[in-house]
Motif scaffolding. Structure first.
Motif, short mmCIF file in Angstrom:
data_model
loop_
_atom_site.label_atom_id
_atom_site.label_comp_id
_atom_site.label_asym_id
_atom_site.label_seq_id
_atom_site.Cartn_x
_atom_site.Cartn_y
_atom_site.Cartn_z
N HIS A 1 0.83 -1.20 0.00
CA HIS A 1 0.00 0.00 0.00
C HIS A 1 0.87 1.26 0.00
N VAL B 1 -3.16 4.53 2.58
CA VAL B 1 -3.45 3.39 3.46
C VAL B 1 -4.14 3.81 4.75
N PRO C 1 -4.64 -1.50 -3.03
CA PRO C 1 -3.19 -1.71 -2.95
C PRO C 1 -2.53 -1.39 -4.28
#
Length: 327
Positions: A154, A159, A177
């Motif tokens: 990520h 994130v 991701p």
């Protein structure tokens, strides 16, 4: 050349409690590395640096900027990448702070664990192995700070920790991701844009106060005023696409005349809008009153960015430009 591993404590290193005491038994970097099957087949040495074990709730800007300095020295000494193990509570924020100031093309990878080594199925060894493989991969160069968990890679910018206990807690709601670790190989699917900010002066950072206030149902304007009284900047986590109760609008406009007030969303995903709604307290109304649009940046990361900017001496136009870049 090898991978530099820095250990900051956290669940990944918890090995239980000493008998009859409250003290936590912690594993050092060598212990962590020894518990990871396959780490010896990384193809390069692991240079271990044990730092003071700090619960992630107790980490500060000073801790992380000192870590960046140490990691930078490791890269200058030949490390091809950096891995840091820490607690997960603040990992999304420390990763973004690092990403904003990390000056090297070599990757800076953060990881940890949700299950400690005394539990069945601890996830720390797998996460550490995936992080080391990501740090060692040429594909990760130029990506800045990365968070590697559950074989997902990520970007620090996107994130979030999304669950209190799940081993799949880390996700990037707005982007997903940027890569995966597949059969021992880091596969990067896209490269996020990065925008660094000037490294702050330590003395200025210590004096810079930025508050974050989450707007709630039937909000009390006096509470917001009290929170902002001694601050140099304010992050507002508004409803939905960037709305607040109408009774807060005048106050926030007044505050925006004396300091940067950044409007974000408390939802955990999606962007603050700019010109869809026009009622008092809407995103368009608040921008007319001088609030800065935080875009896709979540409130926690917005606070990190604003504090760095103000500590670095950024004026209002520079703050607006930075949020346009990051949000």
């Amino acid at each position: 050349m090898g991978v530099a591993l820095f250990t900051l404590g956290g669940t990944i290193s918890m090995a239980g409690h000493t008998q009859g005491a409250e003290a936590v038994v912690r594993l050092n970097g060598a212990d962590l590395a020894a518990a990871v099957p396959g780490l010896t087949r990384l193809g390069m040495p692991l240079d271990i640096h044990d730092i003071e074990a700090v619960p992630s709730a107790n980490l500060t800007f000073a801790h992380i900027l000192a870590l960046v300095d140490s990691a930078s020295q490791a890269v200058k000494a030949g490390a091809c990448g950096v891995v840091v193990t820490q607690g997960t509570d603040t990992l999304e924020e420390t990763a973004f702070l690092i990403d904003l100031v990390w000056p090297h093309t070599e990757p800076f990878v953060l990881t940890g664990a949700m299950r400690n080594p005394t539990l069945a199925g601890p996830d720390g060894p797998a996460n550490l192995l995936a992080a080391a493989r990501t740090a060692a991969s040429p594909a990760s160069h130029g990506l800045g700070a990365l968070v590697v968990f559950n074989d997902e890679i990520h970007a620090a910018r996107w994130v979030r920790k999304t669950h209190s206990t799940s081993t799949a807690t880390f996700a990037s709601p707005n982007a997903g991701p940027i890569g995966h670790v597949i059969e021992g190989r880091a596969r990067v699917l896209m490269a996020p844009a990065r925008h660094r900010v000037p490294y702050p002066r330590p003395e200025a950072l210590g004096k810079t106060r930025v508050a974050l206030h989450t707007v709630t149902f039937d909000e009390d304007a006096e509470i917001v005023a009290a929170i902002a009284e001694e601050c140099h900047g304010l992050i507002i986590a508004g409803f939905g696409v960037g709305h607040v109760p109408g009774k807060l609008a005048d106050l926030l406009g007044t505050l925006a005349e004396r300091m940067p007030v950044v409007l974000t969303s408390r939802t955990g995903g999606g962007s603050v809008l700019r010109h869809t709604y026009g009622a008092i307290g809407s995103e368009a109304d608040l921008q007319r009153r001088g609030l800065i649009n935080g875009g896709l940046l979540d409130p926690y990361k917005a606070r990190i960015l604003l504090r760095l900017l103000l500590a670095g001496g950024a004026d209002r136009e520079a703050v607006i430009a930075a949020f346009a870049d990051h949000g």
